[in-house]
Structure formats: structure tokens, C-alpha cells
Design an enzyme around this catalytic site. Structure first.
Site, PDB file in Angstrom:
ATOM      1  N   HIS B 208      18.811  33.560  23.199  1.00  0.00           N
ATOM      2  CA  HIS B 208      19.431  32.796  24.292  1.00  0.00           C
ATOM      3  C   HIS B 208      18.344  31.900  24.874  1.00  0.00           C
ATOM      4  O   HIS B 208      17.375  32.400  25.451  1.00  0.00           O
ATOM      5  CB  HIS B 208      19.956  33.802  25.329  1.00  0.00           C
ATOM      6  CG  HIS B 208      20.506  33.208  26.588  1.00  0.00           C
ATOM      7  ND1 HIS B 208      21.836  33.327  26.945  1.00  0.00           N
ATOM      8  CD2 HIS B 208      19.922  32.518  27.598  1.00  0.00           C
ATOM      9  CE1 HIS B 208      22.048  32.735  28.111  1.00  0.00           C
ATOM     10  NE2 HIS B 208      20.895  32.240  28.536  1.00  0.00           N
ATOM     11  N   HIS B 210      17.094  28.396  27.144  1.00  0.00           N
ATOM     12  CA  HIS B 210      17.361  27.309  28.090  1.00  0.00           C
ATOM     13  C   HIS B 210      16.497  26.128  27.680  1.00  0.00           C
ATOM     14  O   HIS B 210      15.387  26.300  27.171  1.00  0.00           O
ATOM     15  CB  HIS B 210      17.078  27.756  29.526  1.00  0.00           C
ATOM     16  CG  HIS B 210      18.187  28.599  30.073  1.00  0.00           C
ATOM     17  ND1 HIS B 210      18.890  28.271  31.199  1.00  0.00           N
ATOM     18  CD2 HIS B 210      18.739  29.743  29.607  1.00  0.00           C
ATOM     19  CE1 HIS B 210      19.834  29.190  31.415  1.00  0.00           C
ATOM     20  NE2 HIS B 210      19.741  30.105  30.468  1.00  0.00           N
ATOM     21  N   CYS B 241      18.626  25.050  36.446  1.00  0.00           N
ATOM     22  CA  CYS B 241      17.613  26.071  36.661  1.00  0.00           C
ATOM     23  C   CYS B 241      17.390  26.143  38.160  1.00  0.00           C
ATOM     24  O   CYS B 241      17.092  25.124  38.784  1.00  0.00           O
ATOM     25  CB  CYS B 241      16.325  25.667  35.933  1.00  0.00           C
ATOM     26  SG  CYS B 241      14.936  26.734  36.325  1.00  0.00           S
TER      27      CYS B 241
END
Lengths: 312, 312
Positions: B208, B210, B241
Site C-alpha cells: 500500500h 502513498h 496527507c
């Protein structure tokens, strides 16, 4: 995953980055950007191009910029893009010692870009090479649309290889394969670069990526794995794409340098000073750029622990 | 470069993508997004979370969403994020059959995120595992901040490996290592994933990422090279974020799918329909997303040859 110790960056913001900007950037603004780039230890800078000023007004002051920059001893190598012999001669008139001749693997793109067939550009290159060797000018060659053409679509690896063979026979300093409109993917990059490196093992190669489809850093990662250690990048990821409104431009210098450093690869560049340059660029072009690191900070940026946690 | 034939995508826009959005997205809007995602052949969707509605108001309608979605037979597996046993029980009350328990490798981040130490979250996981096995719920586990913590900085690979060992012993369906705030680099990803895969060869792993620092696609490329074939991604790269204003969020589904397809890797997903979903997302959240492909189109997009060229 085997990584090189060092990767070289050729900074192209002053040429490829700026050439589509609407606001004409002044000589002083270009100089201030250049100064901050050298403060960041950038050692190779494509500072402008000798093309017809009516076609690319942003580059009209390239000769004057070179004259100004060469007044002081620079630690950076200064490279000018040239599309033909005339441009090369003009660059030489200003005392330029390094030129980058660009032509396209795609015939349609070359016709659109420099109004010549690819074949005619190769003939022009032979004349340029002759001129450069007589004038002691270092000659770099960029093969544009090497990973795809926005008009023709796929550009066959065989066509690129045969162009590389022809250019390589002219003993040029470096051949850069350019993904001019951001069509390359990492697998394609890895395979083509592995092959040309093994076929022409005495030739230096570089890569030039646009981040149009977000794959710029991945393509560099693939290029590195194929043994390529020289990359064109532009501060702030400036550059845009004439065909895709809103799309991003060149792969962003500070994002590339940040990735390489975080992986333990040296670039010789001072990232902190590069971010100062990137902030300056925002002011000069009067808009935000696609830079990730300017917005998010480096990976090792730490945030204060919230009170709710530290109290526990 | 050896590539897998197929890579699986777990779409997290309805949970991780939306949770920081200011505008509360209605049940109908979520359903319309879900419908378009399944039309694109997305087969795994994290549709929401069972956390305290005051903490994440955007997720307050997760139970109702599930009830609505489960009225019709879905081709997609529906997963709910749960932070604790209470959330798991609540999910079960709504009939949810797949839950993803998230805790952080970084103790400070876990305290901030779920107000528990990492150790206490592991104890909670044991209780959840017990509950899930009795209720026949499939249990996924995500280890957050596995590649770095915004408060603590580096998170040691040894700590992550020991957490993986503990979680793996509970026979969970999949362990996903999450780069929660976009600190990972490709070399780190490759090395850690190579190692955990060889240490726990019977365990399924996911990743996962970002895209906070632009390395999302590169990290996936590195993950693939380390043998990981399952990735969390969010439509439009939504997510943001909380620590870096203006920074981008999750790695973008359509950009990932586009890269994989261009490399010849199958995802089972229909990219064209995915782009319809992404355009719908823009309308729903009422702002642009960081998606590259929505702006630039796919790599094989061709443009008409300009008249000046075709005339020659």
C-alpha cells in the site's frame, strides 16, 4: 537490485523547462536560476537553444545568456540545443563549447519539429559533426520520440537501434534517447537500453523522460537497472506537453535527486539548495510546478508528536 | 526484468481516498462510484471503515453503504477497515464478511492513530482473529508506517519483520505493508519484500503506497520485482496527507493500471471504464485529483498530424 554508486544529472529547465512558458523569462531571471542551480552543485546545464527566435521566443536570449554566464568561470558544463548547422554556427559565434543536436526517430515528428525528414536530419548531423570537430566543440545527440510518437504511435526498437548505430559511428560524446511526450514504460526502457548498451558498448548513453503519464521516476529506475547513469531532468518538473493541456512536463530534478539519494545513490547535488532553486522557479514563472518534494519535503522529514500522544 | 502475468488491485478510494475529503460524500454518490468501479471490473474494494463516526465523519455511513451494496450480488469482494474488535463486531452486525485490521509498526503513530500501543494492537488482533474465525469472516491485516513514520522517522526492517512473524502466525488472509505517509523508496521496498517473502513463503503479501513524494509507481515497480502481486490503490490518487498540505495521496489506480498494462501485465481491469469512474470522482469531490492518465490520456493516444506536416 544492483544500483550504481553515482548518477549524473543534466539540468534542462532553462531550455526544455522554460520553452513552453508564456511569460518570457528575462536574462536576469535566467541568471539567478542558473546561479542557484550551480550553488546546488549541478554540473551540467542545458542553458538554451539556438533555434529561430520567432519559433521559440523564450530562447531568443540564449546567446546573450551564454555571454553573461561565460564571463565568470563556471563549475557547470554549459550545453546549447541546436536543431541544425546554422544554429550550431550561431552557438559557436557566442563561444559555446558544447552543443546537443536533436532530431526525432519519428519522421512525422521530425517534420513537425524541424521541418526536415529524419534522413535529412542525419545528413545535417554529419555536417554538424564535421563543424564541431574542426571547432573543437563537444557534440551530444538526442534522439527524440525514441519510445513513441504522438502522431505515429509506436516507434520500433529496430528503427531506434539503426539510428543509434548511425549516430554512434560519428563518435559523439553521448547519445540521449528521449521520451519526448511521455509515452515510455519501464519495461520498454529496460529492454531497449539493455540492448543498445550491449550493441554499442563503447558509446555513452543518456535518457530524457517526460512525466506526462506519471512514469518518469519508474522509467529512471528501469534505466538505472539497465545500466544507464545519465539523465536529463528539469527543475520543478517544468515543461508541459503541447498536446495534453494540464499534463506535466519533464521529469522533475528534485524528485529524481530525492529518489536517488533515498536509495543511497550519489548525484553530487545538494538537494536543499536545489529546493531553494525550485522555490525561486515558482516565483519566476508565477505558477506552481508539479514538484513533489517542494510540497511534501524529503522522506526523512519528521513532524512533532501531537500533544495527545506525547501525554500518554 | 522478469514480470508477473497478473497483478491484483485492491481499490481503496471509498475508504482511504475519501476519508480526508471535506465534503461529506453521500450514500448515493458512494454507490454510483462503486457501480462504476465494478463496471471497470475492479474485484476488490475497501468500501469503508468501522471507526468512531466522530473521528472520521466521512465513514459514518459505511454500514448503510454495505447494506445497500449487499442487496445485489456483487462481483467485487467488499472489505471494511477495522481498528479494533468493537469495529469488527459492528461490521459483522451489518453482515460484512471481509475486514482489514490496521495497526502501525511505529508505536508513536499507532498511539496517534488508534490510541493504543503497537503491543496492545497486537493483543487486539488476537481477539479479532478469534472473533473472525468463529464468525467466518476473512481477516486481512495492514501494518501501517512499515517504511517510515512521520513522527519517529526510520522504522527498522527488523521491527517490521518481527511484526510480520507475529501476524503471520495468526493465519490471516493477507498482510499488507503500508507506506502510510509516502516515505518509502524502491530500493527499500525491494529489499524488505524480498526478505519477508523468503522468510514467510506461505504468507500472502500486499503493498500500500502513498504518492506523497512521487515514488508510488516506482515503489510498485520495485515491489513487482520482489515478487509482490497485490496492491492497494485509490482512484484519482485521492487521499492527501494530513501532514503535508498540497501533497498527493494514495498511488492512483488508473495510473498504476495504465503502467501495468503498458508493460504487458494483466490486471483484469477495464481502463476506459476506470477513467469514467475517475471523471465521476472529480465531480463528486468537486475538485481535480492528481491522476495523470485522466489528464494526459493513455500512452497510445495519437494526435492528428498538423497540416503543415501532412502537406509535405
Amino acid at each position: 537490485m544492483e544500483l550504481p554508486k553515482k548518477v549524473f544529472i543534466n539540468e534542462v529547465v532553462l531550455r526544455d523547462g522554460l520553452q513552453l512558458e508564456k511569460k518570457i523569462v528575462s536574462l536576469n531571471e535566467k541568471k539567478s536560476l542558473f546561479d542557484q542551480l550551480t550553488k546546488a552543485n549541478i554540473t551540467m546545464i542545458e542553458f538554451g537553444s539556438f533555434v529561430h527566435p520567432k519559433l521559440v521566443p523564450q530562447m531568443a536570449n540564449s546567446g546573450d545568456l551564454y555571454s553573461d554566464l561565460s564571463k565568470e568561470k563556471q563549475n557547470a558544463n554549459l550545453v546549447a540545443l541546436v536543431p541544425n548547422l546554422k544554429g550550431t554556427e550561431k552557438a559557436h559565434d557566442y563561444g559555446v563549447e558544447r552543443v546537443n543536436f536533436v532530431f526525432s526517430a519519428s519522421n512525422t515528428h521530425n517534420l513537425q519539429n524541424v521541418h526536415k525528414s529524419t534522413e535529412d536530419s542525419l545528413k545535417e548531423l554529419a555536417r554538424i559533426q564535421d563543424f564541431c570537430s574542426k571547432q573543437d566543440i563537444t557534440l551530444y545527440v538526442t534522439i527524440a520520440t525514441a519510445f513513441g510518437c504522438p502522431f505515429e504511435g509506436e516507434v520500433s526498437p529496430n528503427r531506434v537501434k539503426s539510428l543509434v548505430e548511425e549516430v554512434s559511428s560519428l563518435n559523439v560524446e553521448m547519445i540521449t534517447l528521449a521520451d519526448t511526450t511521455g509515452m515510455a514504460n519501464p519495461y520498454q526502457v529496460y529492454n531497449l537500453m539493455k540492448e543498445v548498451r550491449s550493441l554499442y558498448s563503447n558509446q555513452q548513453f543518456g535518457l530524457h523522460f517526460h512525466n506526462t503519464r506519471g512514469m518518469g521516476l519508474s522509467n529512471i529506475l528501469a534505466g538505472i537497472q539497465a545500466g544507464i547513469n545519465s539523465y536529463d531532468t528539469a527543475l520543478g518538473g517544468l515543461g508541459g506537453c503541447p498536446f495534453a493541456p494540464g499534463a506535466t512536463g519533464n521529469v522533475c530534478t528534485e524528485d529524481v535527486v530525492h529518489m536517488l539519494h533515498s536509495m543511497g545513490i550519489d548525484t553530487g547535488i545538494r538537494l536543499e539548495e536545489l529546493l531553494v532553486a525550485s522555490a525561486l522557479l515558482n516565483k519566476i514563472v508565477e505558477h506552481d510546478t508539479p514538484s513533489y518534494i517542494l510540497k511534501a519535503g524529503t522522506f526523512d522529514r519528521k513532524y512533532p508528536i501531537p500533544d495527545s500522544v506525547s501525554a500518554q
